[in-house]
Design a protein around this motif. Structure first.
Motif, PDB file in Angstrom:
ATOM      1  N   VAL A 105       0.828  -1.206   0.000  1.00  0.00           N
ATOM      2  CA  VAL A 105       0.000   0.000   0.000  1.00  0.00           C
ATOM      3  C   VAL A 105       0.865   1.259   0.000  1.00  0.00           C
ATOM      4  O   VAL A 105       0.558   2.231  -0.685  1.00  0.00           O
ATOM      5  CB  VAL A 105      -0.956  -0.007   1.201  1.00  0.00           C
ATOM      6  CG1 VAL A 105      -1.773   1.277   1.254  1.00  0.00           C
ATOM      7  CG2 VAL A 105      -1.887  -1.215   1.134  1.00  0.00           C
ATOM      8  N   GLY A 106       1.940   1.264   0.770  1.00  0.00           N
ATOM      9  CA  GLY A 106       2.792   2.440   0.838  1.00  0.00           C
ATOM     10  C   GLY A 106       4.048   2.158   1.634  1.00  0.00           C
ATOM     11  O   GLY A 106       4.169   1.115   2.293  1.00  0.00           O
ATOM     12  N   VAL A 107       5.009   3.083   1.576  1.00  0.00           N
ATOM     13  CA  VAL A 107       6.287   2.948   2.275  1.00  0.00           C
ATOM     14  C   VAL A 107       6.595   4.250   2.992  1.00  0.00           C
ATOM     15  O   VAL A 107       6.494   5.336   2.397  1.00  0.00           O
ATOM     16  CB  VAL A 107       7.430   2.603   1.300  1.00  0.00           C
ATOM     17  CG1 VAL A 107       8.754   2.490   2.059  1.00  0.00           C
ATOM     18  CG2 VAL A 107       7.137   1.319   0.537  1.00  0.00           C
ATOM     19  N   VAL A 108       6.951   4.143   4.269  1.00  0.00           N
ATOM     20  CA  VAL A 108       7.386   5.290   5.067  1.00  0.00           C
ATOM     21  C   VAL A 108       8.839   5.042   5.472  1.00  0.00           C
ATOM     22  O   VAL A 108       9.148   4.011   6.077  1.00  0.00           O
ATOM     23  CB  VAL A 108       6.496   5.491   6.311  1.00  0.00           C
ATOM     24  CG1 VAL A 108       7.041   6.634   7.157  1.00  0.00           C
ATOM     25  CG2 VAL A 108       5.055   5.760   5.907  1.00  0.00           C
ATOM     26  N   GLU A 109       9.712   5.962   5.123  1.00  0.00           N
ATOM     27  CA  GLU A 109      11.133   5.802   5.406  1.00  0.00           C
ATOM     28  C   GLU A 109      11.621   6.917   6.320  1.00  0.00           C
ATOM     29  O   GLU A 109      11.260   8.079   6.149  1.00  0.00           O
ATOM     30  CB  GLU A 109      11.928   5.813   4.092  1.00  0.00           C
ATOM     31  CG  GLU A 109      13.445   5.697   4.303  1.00  0.00           C
ATOM     32  CD  GLU A 109      14.199   5.667   2.993  1.00  0.00           C
ATOM     33  OE1 GLU A 109      15.022   6.588   2.757  1.00  0.00           O
ATOM     34  OE2 GLU A 109      13.956   4.733   2.198  1.00  0.00           O
ATOM     35  N   ARG A 110      12.438   6.536   7.284  1.00  0.00           N
ATOM     36  CA  ARG A 110      13.093   7.487   8.194  1.00  0.00           C
ATOM     37  C   ARG A 110      14.593   7.260   8.137  1.00  0.00           C
ATOM     38  O   ARG A 110      15.059   6.135   8.294  1.00  0.00           O
ATOM     39  CB  ARG A 110      12.583   7.316   9.630  1.00  0.00           C
ATOM     40  CG  ARG A 110      11.098   7.638   9.807  1.00  0.00           C
ATOM     41  CD  ARG A 110      10.678   7.444  11.251  1.00  0.00           C
ATOM     42  NE  ARG A 110       9.285   7.813  11.482  1.00  0.00           N
ATOM     43  CZ  ARG A 110       8.261   6.978  11.317  1.00  0.00           C
ATOM     44  NH1 ARG A 110       8.492   5.721  10.939  1.00  0.00           N
ATOM     45  NH2 ARG A 110       7.024   7.384  11.523  1.00  0.00           N
ATOM     46  N   GLN A 111      15.331   8.338   7.930  1.00  0.00           N
ATOM     47  CA  GLN A 111      16.784   8.248   7.832  1.00  0.00           C
ATOM     48  C   GLN A 111      17.417   8.707   9.135  1.00  0.00           C
ATOM     49  O   GLN A 111      16.967   9.674   9.760  1.00  0.00           O
ATOM     50  CB  GLN A 111      17.287   9.102   6.667  1.00  0.00           C
ATOM     51  CG  GLN A 111      16.808   8.606   5.309  1.00  0.00           C
ATOM     52  CD  GLN A 111      17.457   9.357   4.159  1.00  0.00           C
ATOM     53  OE1 GLN A 111      18.239  10.305   4.383  1.00  0.00           O
ATOM     54  NE2 GLN A 111      17.149   8.947   2.939  1.00  0.00           N
ATOM     55  N   TYR A 112      18.465   7.995   9.511  1.00  0.00           N
ATOM     56  CA  TYR A 112      19.213   8.295  10.742  1.00  0.00           C
ATOM     57  C   TYR A 112      20.675   8.495  10.399  1.00  0.00           C
ATOM     58  O   TYR A 112      21.119   8.237   9.269  1.00  0.00           O
ATOM     59  CB  TYR A 112      19.044   7.149  11.748  1.00  0.00           C
ATOM     60  CG  TYR A 112      17.627   6.939  12.192  1.00  0.00           C
ATOM     61  CD1 TYR A 112      17.142   7.540  13.350  1.00  0.00           C
ATOM     62  CD2 TYR A 112      16.749   6.130  11.462  1.00  0.00           C
ATOM     63  CE1 TYR A 112      15.837   7.353  13.775  1.00  0.00           C
ATOM     64  CE2 TYR A 112      15.440   5.938  11.881  1.00  0.00           C
ATOM     65  CZ  TYR A 112      14.997   6.554  13.030  1.00  0.00           C
ATOM     66  OH  TYR A 112      13.691   6.360  13.443  1.00  0.00           O
ATOM     67  N   SER A 113      21.404   8.933  11.379  1.00  0.00           N
ATOM     68  CA  SER A 113      22.837   9.181  11.157  1.00  0.00           C
ATOM     69  C   SER A 113      23.612   7.881  10.962  1.00  0.00           C
ATOM     70  O   SER A 113      24.710   7.893  10.402  1.00  0.00           O
ATOM     71  CB  SER A 113      23.428   9.960  12.345  1.00  0.00           C
ATOM     72  OG  SER A 113      23.272   9.207  13.552  1.00  0.00           O
ATOM     73  N   ASN A 114      23.031   6.756  11.407  1.00  0.00           N
ATOM     74  CA  ASN A 114      23.721   5.468  11.305  1.00  0.00           C
ATOM     75  C   ASN A 114      22.840   4.368  10.709  1.00  0.00           C
ATOM     76  O   ASN A 114      23.061   3.183  10.958  1.00  0.00           O
ATOM     77  CB  ASN A 114      24.199   5.020  12.685  1.00  0.00           C
ATOM     78  CG  ASN A 114      23.053   4.845  13.655  1.00  0.00           C
ATOM     79  OD1 ASN A 114      21.994   5.478  13.513  1.00  0.00           O
ATOM     80  ND2 ASN A 114      23.248   3.980  14.643  1.00  0.00           N
ATOM     81  N   GLY A 115      21.831   4.760   9.915  1.00  0.00           N
ATOM     82  CA  GLY A 115      20.995   3.725   9.331  1.00  0.00           C
ATOM     83  C   GLY A 115      19.712   4.275   8.732  1.00  0.00           C
ATOM     84  O   GLY A 115      19.479   5.491   8.664  1.00  0.00           O
ATOM     85  N   VAL A 116      18.859   3.365   8.302  1.00  0.00           N
ATOM     86  CA  VAL A 116      17.586   3.685   7.665  1.00  0.00           C
ATOM     87  C   VAL A 116      16.525   2.751   8.220  1.00  0.00           C
ATOM     88  O   VAL A 116      16.784   1.552   8.450  1.00  0.00           O
ATOM     89  CB  VAL A 116      17.672   3.545   6.127  1.00  0.00           C
ATOM     90  CG1 VAL A 116      16.309   3.801   5.484  1.00  0.00           C
ATOM     91  CG2 VAL A 116      18.706   4.490   5.560  1.00  0.00           C
ATOM     92  N   ASP A 117      15.338   3.280   8.440  1.00  0.00           N
ATOM     93  CA  ASP A 117      14.208   2.484   8.931  1.00  0.00           C
ATOM     94  C   ASP A 117      13.042   2.644   7.951  1.00  0.00           C
ATOM     95  O   ASP A 117      12.651   3.781   7.634  1.00  0.00           O
ATOM     96  CB  ASP A 117      13.794   2.942  10.331  1.00  0.00           C
ATOM     97  CG  ASP A 117      12.705   2.053  10.914  1.00  0.00           C
ATOM     98  OD1 ASP A 117      13.045   1.068  11.573  1.00  0.00           O
ATOM     99  OD2 ASP A 117      11.509   2.367  10.694  1.00  0.00           O
ATOM    100  N   GLN A 118      12.490   1.527   7.464  1.00  0.00           N
ATOM    101  CA  GLN A 118      11.379   1.542   6.523  1.00  0.00           C
ATOM    102  C   GLN A 118      10.207   0.715   7.055  1.00  0.00           C
ATOM    103  O   GLN A 118      10.417  -0.356   7.613  1.00  0.00           O
ATOM    104  CB  GLN A 118      11.793   0.986   5.154  1.00  0.00           C
ATOM    105  CG  GLN A 118      12.653   1.906   4.326  1.00  0.00           C
ATOM    106  CD  GLN A 118      12.875   1.361   2.927  1.00  0.00           C
ATOM    107  OE1 GLN A 118      12.558   0.213   2.634  1.00  0.00           O
ATOM    108  NE2 GLN A 118      13.428   2.184   2.045  1.00  0.00           N
ATOM    109  N   THR A 119       9.005   1.247   6.857  1.00  0.00           N
ATOM    110  CA  THR A 119       7.770   0.519   7.167  1.00  0.00           C
ATOM    111  C   THR A 119       6.984   0.369   5.874  1.00  0.00           C
ATOM    112  O   THR A 119       6.533   1.366   5.295  1.00  0.00           O
ATOM    113  CB  THR A 119       6.922   1.259   8.207  1.00  0.00           C
ATOM    114  OG1 THR A 119       7.675   1.399   9.419  1.00  0.00           O
ATOM    115  CG2 THR A 119       5.645   0.484   8.501  1.00  0.00           C
ATOM    116  N   VAL A 120       6.847  -0.865   5.413  1.00  0.00           N
ATOM    117  CA  VAL A 120       6.130  -1.178   4.179  1.00  0.00           C
ATOM    118  C   VAL A 120       4.717  -1.624   4.573  1.00  0.00           C
ATOM    119  O   VAL A 120       4.531  -2.707   5.129  1.00  0.00           O
ATOM    120  CB  VAL A 120       6.844  -2.281   3.377  1.00  0.00           C
ATOM    121  CG1 VAL A 120       6.102  -2.566   2.070  1.00  0.00           C
ATOM    122  CG2 VAL A 120       8.284  -1.898   3.111  1.00  0.00           C
ATOM    123  N   SER A 121       3.739  -0.787   4.298  1.00  0.00           N
ATOM    124  CA  SER A 121       2.352  -1.105   4.638  1.00  0.00           C
ATOM    125  C   SER A 121       1.771  -2.054   3.600  1.00  0.00           C
ATOM    126  O   SER A 121       1.936  -1.856   2.393  1.00  0.00           O
ATOM    127  CB  SER A 121       1.507   0.173   4.706  1.00  0.00           C
ATOM    128  OG  SER A 121       2.008   1.042   5.712  1.00  0.00           O
TER     129      SER A 121
END
Length: 266
Positions: free
Chosen positions: A2-18
């Motif tokens: 349905v969608g993807v929400v991505e958050r970027q950090y100083s030491n990585g990436v976090d994604q939530t794939v709905s």
């Protein structure tokens, strides 16, 4: 998806794939993928490392599928990225839910090499699917993201070649061993069989009689009013005279059958 929400950090990436959800359990289905390692945008927050623990997984399951009693599976399972674990349960409304988690990290990691890590979490609830069907998601996903630089490689060194290749007494057959089929997707309703009962056909004689009564012209009896004359039916005779009409006597119903020979009927 349905969608993807991505958050970027100083030491990585976090994604939530709905993912599409068809369930009465509060919340949405999703895949959460967390890449730990490498460098991110300047000034971004730091992504903390969270280990998988019994207490932590119990809390996550309770938040992901509220009201569903989840039980952890004791069977060892492994997909293309290594081993993973999951728990499953059923809601009061009959929905099936699973919560799965996996950590991808090199076993050969050390100082200056293979330091990256990927964590995967999956929450799936469905009104129709079974536990095995929902579990297919953990075997079907593919990770396409990567880290910048070999130092963060989370997969480690490539696996060695199978020792059975080229060895004596280790036959290799053209057909691979069959595995248990696991699938998950929208189901098509089964076709409903309808029994067709044909009405009995009418008799041929009755059909012809009905057709004559309904569609046929009304033909008057010979000699009655409106009956066609010989002239109208066949024209004048050779002498130009209209031939005399034949007289037809219709017997009485009392003179039918055996009574036709009685004196009253002659």
């Amino acid at each position: 998806m349905v969608g993807v929400v991505e958050r970027q950090y100083s030491n990585g990436v976090d994604q939530t794939v709905s993912l599409a959800t068809a369930s009465s359990v509060p919340g949405d289905n999703y895949l959460k993928v967390r890449f730990v390692g490498g460098g991110g945008p300047d000034g971004a927050p730091t992504l903390g490392f969270q280990r998988f623990t019994e207490t932590g997984m119990s809390r996550e399951m309770a938040r992901a599928a509220p009201g569903v009693a989840m039980r952890r599976a004791s069977t060892f399972l492994q997909n293309a990225y290594g081993p993973f674990s999951y728990a499953s349960g059923r809601s009061r409304g009959g929905d099936t839910c699973i919560y799965a988690w996996q950590q991808i990290r090199s076993r050969s990691g050390g100082i200056g090499r293979d330091l990256g890590m990927i964590q995967v979490r999956a929450r799936l609830c469905d009104t129709d699917a079974s536990e095995r069907e929902l579990l297919n998601v953990m075997y079907g996903f593919t990770i396409t993201g990567s880290f910048g630089g070999k130092i963060w490689n989370p997969y480690g060194l490539p696996s060695a070649v199978d020792t059975s290749i080229g060895a004596v007494g280790k036959p290799v057959y053209p057909d691979a061993p069959k595995t248990v089929a696991i699938s998950y997707g929208h189901r098509t309703p089964a076709p409903v069989r309808v029994r067709v009962v044909s009405a009995p056909k009418p008799r041929a004689t009755a059909a012809k009689a009905d057709a004559a009564v309904i569609t046929g012209p009304r033909v008057p009896l010979p000699g009655s009013a409106g009956a066609p004359s010989a002239a109208s039916a066949g024209g004048e005779d050779a002498g130009g005279q209209t031939p005399p009409q034949a007289t037809v006597t219709v017997p009485s119903p009392a003179c039918m059958g055996a009574n036709a020979k009685t004196p009253a009927c002659n």
